[in-house]
Design an enzyme around this catalytic site. Structure first.
Site, short mmCIF file in Angstrom:
data_model
loop_
_atom_site.label_atom_id
_atom_site.label_comp_id
_atom_site.label_asym_id
_atom_site.label_seq_id
_atom_site.Cartn_x
_atom_site.Cartn_y
_atom_site.Cartn_z
N ARG A 105 35.85 59.14 18.62
CA ARG A 105 35.67 57.82 17.99
C ARG A 105 35.14 56.82 19.01
O ARG A 105 35.68 56.70 20.10
CB ARG A 105 37.01 57.33 17.42
CG ARG A 105 36.88 56.00 16.71
CD ARG A 105 38.09 55.70 15.86
NE ARG A 105 39.19 55.16 16.64
CZ ARG A 105 40.32 54.70 16.10
NH1 ARG A 105 40.49 54.73 14.78
NH2 ARG A 105 41.26 54.22 16.86
N GLY A 108 34.50 53.46 15.29
CA GLY A 108 35.30 53.69 14.08
C GLY A 108 34.66 53.20 12.79
O GLY A 108 35.34 53.04 11.78
N HIS A 109 33.32 52.99 12.79
CA HIS A 109 32.69 52.48 11.57
C HIS A 109 32.33 53.55 10.56
O HIS A 109 31.83 53.24 9.49
CB HIS A 109 31.42 51.69 11.92
CG HIS A 109 31.72 50.34 12.51
ND1 HIS A 109 32.16 50.20 13.79
CD2 HIS A 109 31.65 49.10 11.98
CE1 HIS A 109 32.35 48.91 14.04
NE2 HIS A 109 32.05 48.22 12.97
N SER A 115 35.65 60.11 12.13
CA SER A 115 35.96 59.99 13.55
C SER A 115 37.47 59.88 13.80
O SER A 115 37.91 59.95 14.94
CB SER A 115 35.25 58.78 14.16
OG SER A 115 35.52 57.61 13.42
N CYS A 173 25.00 44.24 12.45
CA CYS A 173 26.44 43.99 12.52
C CYS A 173 26.90 44.14 13.97
O CYS A 173 26.71 45.20 14.57
CB CYS A 173 27.15 45.02 11.66
SG CYS A 173 28.23 44.27 10.49
N GLY A 180 28.42 56.24 17.70
CA GLY A 180 28.05 56.75 16.39
C GLY A 180 26.67 56.26 15.96
O GLY A 180 25.89 57.01 15.36
N TYR A 187 19.32 51.73 12.63
CA TYR A 187 18.25 50.77 12.35
C TYR A 187 18.83 49.36 12.44
O TYR A 187 20.05 49.16 12.43
CB TYR A 187 17.65 51.00 10.94
CG TYR A 187 18.53 50.43 9.86
CD1 TYR A 187 19.63 51.14 9.40
CD2 TYR A 187 18.32 49.14 9.36
CE1 TYR A 187 20.48 50.59 8.44
CE2 TYR A 187 19.16 48.59 8.41
CZ TYR A 187 20.24 49.31 7.96
OH TYR A 187 21.08 48.77 7.05
N TYR A 478 21.04 58.62 4.32
CA TYR A 478 21.09 58.23 5.73
C TYR A 478 22.42 58.69 6.32
O TYR A 478 23.48 58.31 5.83
CB TYR A 478 20.94 56.71 5.82
CG TYR A 478 21.04 56.11 7.21
CD1 TYR A 478 20.64 56.82 8.35
CD2 TYR A 478 21.52 54.82 7.39
CE1 TYR A 478 20.73 56.26 9.61
CE2 TYR A 478 21.61 54.24 8.65
CZ TYR A 478 21.22 54.98 9.75
OH TYR A 478 21.32 54.42 11.01
N TYR A 481 25.22 56.45 6.93
CA TYR A 481 25.92 55.96 5.75
C TYR A 481 26.63 57.16 5.12
O TYR A 481 26.39 57.52 3.98
CB TYR A 481 24.94 55.32 4.76
CG TYR A 481 24.44 53.95 5.20
CD1 TYR A 481 24.80 53.40 6.43
CD2 TYR A 481 23.61 53.19 4.37
CE1 TYR A 481 24.35 52.15 6.81
CE2 TYR A 481 23.16 51.94 4.75
CZ TYR A 481 23.52 51.42 5.97
OH TYR A 481 23.08 50.18 6.35
#
Ligand SMILES: Cc1cc2nc3c(=O)[nH]c(=O)nc-3n(C[C@H](O)[C@H](O)[C@H](O)COP(=O)(O)OP(=O)(O)OC[C@H]3O[C@@H](n4cnc5c(N)ncnc54)[C@H](O)[C@@H]3O)c2cc1C
Ligand SMILES: *[C@@H]1O[C@H](CO)[C@@H](O)[C@H](O)[C@H]1NC(C)=O
Ligand SMILES: *[C@@H]1O[C@H](CO)[C@@H](O)[C@H](O)[C@H]1NC(C)=O
Ligand SMILES: *[C@@H]1O[C@H](CO)[C@@H](O)[C@H](O)[C@H]1NC(C)=O
Ligand SMILES: *[C@@H]1O[C@H](CO)[C@@H](O)[C@H](O)[C@H]1NC(C)=O
Length: 539
Positions: A105, A108-109, A115, A173, A180, A187, A478, A481
């Protein structure tokens, strides 16, 4: 050495000794042996067991999806928080020796929490790289070394301290970590001009399942290719990345314009599809769709609101005349535009308006409108031909359903540099021919987790409705995602090539086969694995 290092080890030592007389090792033995192995590597002070009072706060520190903070969510036996490369090596060595699964990890997103969640029957360990987060910016040579545990904001802040015209094509963000993010491509605001984050990596420091430290030269070009977009958690642990910085003007321009259905949002959005991928590559054209209440004389009415947002590498007057020429339907005027530096545009569009730059370094800061950590489910699609207006009408009626109150759709235009980079340059294959990418998100409050299935079912209905309008054979997605609905591994059993290809080709198209070959070579025992990792194949 270190055998009787710590008193707290004493009970485990007993278990350890007793286990010699047993033919089969029990899980308590493995647990004790594992902790003992770590302590003989002198990292006990970085090891959190469930007995430790900080265990939950460490575990939850970077869980960004409350769907995975429930009493029934699988919990790791142990969390290790390395401060040094040797601690990472020791954790790999001890986990491997005692047959424990290891989850890596960084930030953690991960949308499905792979993760820090294992669906396997066997116990697992988390190696949390949050402390490995140094960022070294070399302005003169326009490069930087970033450790995987660093977040985007930490790099943006460092660069901004030194230059107004250097940047990195990272995420919008600020809290997403490099580990990760680059592993899946990555992108952001600059990807139409400079490509993905993964397209801008020039070296990396990597640890394999045998604990060997490799760089670009010693790992070879195959593995170096795989780690730049082949998805996190499959090949080994990337400790740090050497990245290329890119140029931005001193002043960039940002706008956000909202249109409701009553303001012809559907028609304007329909038009946007035909032109946005041809906008200059210095633009990041994006769309957010949600529902809102409008107040009229008669009372309240739910409507759809489509927000057109853009970051433009140039001045406002240039942007306004450009848009009036190619997209007059939007009605952009200079009043809608705000000029600022690139790093300020991250704050403005990243939902951190009116904050100091320091906020970028705050990894615990949660974007205000979310209040707390929400539960969510996300899916993605790629669009290659414009969706007809009637297609959008169908989306609107699903958005008016009661479950959809926390739903948003995001469209990001492709084109520009993305059209020029070949599909096989790095494992991320979604390049030429895409008009835009969609992400569908639905959020709900943690207290409402009992109704998770209702929200997820709504998302699956929308995804199924969208099928005729999006990419086919494969229906592309993706990898950053992550969506376990599109297929996953048998964690405790054999996963066939065919089974793995289902999700593998959606994420990687024809790059999938090369990823499997590289995995088979670098990690034939499949030590690094999760619900959707590349498995080795010996056919
Ligand atoms: C709020 C939010 C905003 C986002 N915005 C963007 C965006 O603008 N652009 C974009 O492209 N994506 C975006 N994402 C998606 C994001 O890129 C992925 O979730 C990414 O994988 C997160 O990386 P992480 O290190 O924070 O996550 P983690 O959950 O720590 O890791 C994700 C995956 O990578 C593996 N991994 C982690 N660290 C390493 C490592 N050091 N070496 C090898 N494998 C590793 C993990 O095991 C896991 O499989 C966003 C996600 C969220 C939640
Ligand atoms: C575990 O908990 C104790 C107190 O409960 C604390 O002193 C110790 O430092 C903790 N271990 C780690 C790794 O933080
Ligand atoms: C919406 O479009 C119609 C038809 O083109 C036009 O007459 C009307 O003025 C538009 N409404 C708004 C709010 O722009
Ligand atoms: C719209 O208003 C209704 C009634 O006040 C409320 O229940 C609902 O949550 C609102 N919807 C949105 C999207 O704000
Ligand atoms: C709400 O929307 C419906 C359908 O578009 C419309 O017929 C009605 O007049 C609207 N009501 C109000 C109060 O605006």
């Amino acid at each position: 050495m270190g055998f009787l290092h710590s008193l707290s080890l004493f009970p485990f030592l007993l278990v350890f000794i007793v286990s010699f007389s047993w033919p089969i090792t029990s899980s308590a033995d493995i647990y004790g042996d594992f902790l003992h192995c770590l302590s003989s590597s002198s990292i006990s002070n970085l090891v959190y067991t469930q007995m430790n009072s900080s265990y939950s706060s460490i575990l939850e520190s970077t869980i960004h999806n409350s769907r995975f903070i429930t009493p029934t969510s699988p919990k790791p036996w142990v969390i290790v928080t390395p401060l040094h490369v040797s601690h990472v090596q020791a954790t790999i060595r001890c986990s491997k020796k005692h047959g424990l699964q290891l989850r890596t990890r960084s930030g953690g997103h991960d949308f499905e929490g792979v993760s820090y969640i294992s669906e396997s029957e066997s116990p697992f360990v988390i190696i949390d790289l949050a402390n490995l987060r140094s960022v070294q910016v070399d302005v003169e040579n326009e490069v930087a070394w970033v450790q995987s545990g660093a977040i985007m904001g930490e790099l943006y802040y460092e660069i901004a301290q030194k230059s107004r015209t250097l940047a990195f094509p990272g995420a919008l963000c600020h809290g997403v970590a490099f580990g990760g993010y680059i592993s899946g491509g990555g992108y952001g605001l600059l990807f139409r001009k400079y490509g993905l984050a993964a397209d801008n990596v020039i070296d990396a420091e990597f640890i394999d399942a045998n604990g060997r430290i490799l760089n670009r030269k010693s790992m070879g070009e195959d593995l170096f290719w795989a780690i730049r977009g082949g998805g996190g958690g499959s090949f080994g642990i990337v400790l740090s990345w050497k990245i290329k910085l890119v140029h931005v003007p001193e002043t960039v321009t940002v706008f956000s314009i909202r249109k409701t259905l009553e303001q012809n949002a559907t028609q304007i959005l329909h038009r946007w599809q035909y032109i946005s991928y041809r906008f200059p590559d210095g633009m990041y054209p994006s769309i957010t769709i949600s529902t809102t209440n409008t107040t009229t004389q008669g009372g309240r009415n739910l409507t759809v609101v489509v927000t057109f947002s853009t970051m433009f590498l140039g001045r406002a007057n240039e942007l306004v005349s450009l848009m009036q020429n190619i997209f007059p339907e939007l009605g952009l005027t200079s009043k809608d535009c705000n000029e600022m530096s690139f790093v300020e545009s991250i704050l403005a569009l990243g939902l951190l308006p009116n904050q100091n730059l320091e906020i970028l370094q705050d990894r615990n800061y949660r974007v205000s409108f979310l209040l707390a950590t929400p539960s969510f489910k996300t899916k993605s699609d790629y669009v290659k031909k414009p969706i007809p207006e009637i297609g959008f009408q169908g989306i609107w009626s699903q958005l008016f359903e009661p479950e959809a109150r926390g739903a948003t759709l995001n469209f990001v235009a492709y084109g520009g540099k993305m059209d020029e980079i070949p599909e096989s340059a790095v494992p991320f294959p979604h390049r030429k021919g895409n008009l835009y990418k969609i992400s569908y998100n639905i959020r709900w409050r943690e207290e409402d987790n009992v109704n998770s299935e209702r929200y997820i079912a709504w998302m699956r209905r929308l995804y199924s409705y969208m099928k005729p309008f999006v990419s086919k054979s494969p229906r592309e997605a993706y990898v950053n995602y992550r969506d376990l609905d599109i297929g996953k591994n048998n964690e405790d059993g054999f996963t066939t090539y065919a089974q793995m290809s289902v999700w593998g080709r959606k994420y990687f198209k024809n790059n999938f086969d090369r990823l499997v070959k590289i995995k088979t070579k670098i990690d034939p025992e499949n030590f690094f694995r999760h619900q959707q990792s590349i498995s080795p194949y010996f056919g």
